[in-house]
Design an enzyme around this catalytic site. Structure first.
Site, PDB file in Angstrom:
ATOM      1  N   LYS A   1       3.260   2.424   4.820  1.00 58.75           N
ATOM      2  CA  LYS A   1       2.550   2.327   3.699  1.00 58.75           C
ATOM      3  C   LYS A   1       1.037   1.845   3.974  1.00 58.75           C
ATOM      4  O   LYS A   1      -0.029   2.070   3.291  1.00 58.75           O
ATOM      5  CB  LYS A   1       3.280   1.351   2.712  1.00 58.75           C
ATOM      6  CG  LYS A   1       2.433   0.788   1.589  1.00 58.75           C
ATOM      7  CD  LYS A   1       1.929   1.830   0.418  1.00 58.75           C
ATOM      8  CE  LYS A   1       0.917   1.345  -0.610  1.00 58.75           C
ATOM      9  NZ  LYS A   1       1.828   0.291  -1.135  1.00 58.75           N
TER      10      LYS A   1
ATOM     11  N   LYS B   1      -6.451  -6.688   0.827  1.00 55.68           N
ATOM     12  CA  LYS B   1      -5.311  -7.480   1.452  1.00 55.68           C
ATOM     13  C   LYS B   1      -4.547  -6.280   2.139  1.00 55.68           C
ATOM     14  O   LYS B   1      -4.087  -6.839   3.174  1.00 55.68           O
ATOM     15  CB  LYS B   1      -4.428  -7.941   0.125  1.00 55.68           C
ATOM     16  CG  LYS B   1      -3.239  -8.726   0.527  1.00 55.68           C
ATOM     17  CD  LYS B   1      -2.127  -7.435   0.465  1.00 55.68           C
ATOM     18  CE  LYS B   1      -1.683  -7.079  -0.927  1.00 55.68           C
ATOM     19  NZ  LYS B   1      -0.830  -6.085  -0.831  1.00 55.68           N
TER      20      LYS B   1
END
Length: 297
Positions: A177, A247
């Site tokens: 991911k 992030k």
């Protein structure tokens, strides 16, 4: 273990993606669904549709056979699992914990070991695609888990996504991911540069992108982020904001640092996100980075 029937699914984290995902779990009526979030509004909406509301994460954990977390990131996951609530200590024999947040792979391996010590099982299953895909149940889900755990949770995940990929052991789902997002961010940056330069040279941006879909520059990012966001300059809030993208990219840079890889493309992208946040775009959909190029011109 794969033959053990999951009777109750608990869902923690009812944000932009989590609320529609949790709603989809009640559709097949194959299991009881219980949810928890610190915000009362999504809990109230889901309660009206048949989801039980837990008074705390601990209560949810006590009642669920499978616990799903879908939180903003690794900081929140660590705080829930190892902080004041110490939810990981509530796990019991045979229970399954699945983190669908985007979190550091190292944290996933730590959680897998902690769950094992409790006699429980763990999988990381971060999600990709849009808020609409979360609502439609067509997410892409990248899973890091033992094979038997993957088999056990697959029927639940199949309600949430159309592409369920077993990537390897715990932590592998997050690696895939994070790498996916790293490539996506840099692709969107390239597309933002392309349309800005093309329009500056007098070429229609729509003509540019439509032509690119027929050539080697075609991509998912072109057909979605470019066509639907960069071109109309539509950067809504409550989408995949710059703050969240930064992030996720930080996780990629942490991996690069651990491996001694320079990753200059990712490092440059991080600087773009920092600049966007400094300009006040932190809550906007991350293709808003195009505005930095427009300001510089």
């Amino acid at each position: 273990m794969a033959q053990k029937k999951i009777q109750t699914v608990g869902f923690i984290g009812l944000g932009v993606m989590g609320e529609p995902m949790c709603r989809n779990l009640i559709v097949p009526e194959a299991w009881r669904v219980i949810a928890y979030d610190r915000m009362p509004e999504p809990l109230a909406r889901l309660r009206d549709q048949g989801v039980d509301a837990a008074s705390s994460a601990k209560v949810l954990c006590e009642r669920a056979d499978m616990v799903i977390t879908c939180l903003p990131g690794g900081v929140e996951v660590r705080d829930l699992m190892f902080g004041a609530e110490k939810l990981v200590n509530q796990l019991r024999e045979g229970q399954i914990l699945v983190d669908m947040s985007t979190s550091p792979p190292s944290l996933m391996r730590e959680l897998a070991e902690a769950a094992k010590n409790q006699g429980a099982h763990f999988a990381d299953a971060p999600i990709a695609r849009t808020r609409a895909a979360a609502a439609d149940g067509t997410l892409a889900i990248m899973v890091g888990a033992e094979e038997r755990v993957f088999e056990a949770i697959h029927p639940v995940l199949a309600v949430l996504g159309s592409d369920i990929i077993h990537c390897g052991a715990p932590g592998a789902g997050q690696v895939v991911k994070i790498m996916n997002n790293m490539v996506l961010f840099q692709t969107v940056q390239a597309l933002a540069e392309a349309v800005t330069l093309a329009e500056g040279a007098g070429v229609d941006g729509k003509a540019l992108f439509e032509t690119m879909t027929k050539g080697s520059g075609d991509s998912f990012a072109l057909r979605n982020h470019a066509m639907k966001s960069l071109l109309p300059e539509n950067y809504p809030e409550k989408a995949f904001a710059v703050d969240y993208a930064a992030k996720d990219l930080a996780y990629a840079l942490d991996m690069a640092a651990e491996q001694g890889v320079a990753a200059p493309g990712a490092a440059n992208m991080a600087r773009q996100f920092e600049a966007a946040i400094a300009e006040g775009y932190g809550n906007a959909y991350f293709p808003v980075i195009r505005r930095l190029l427009q300001k510089s011109s």
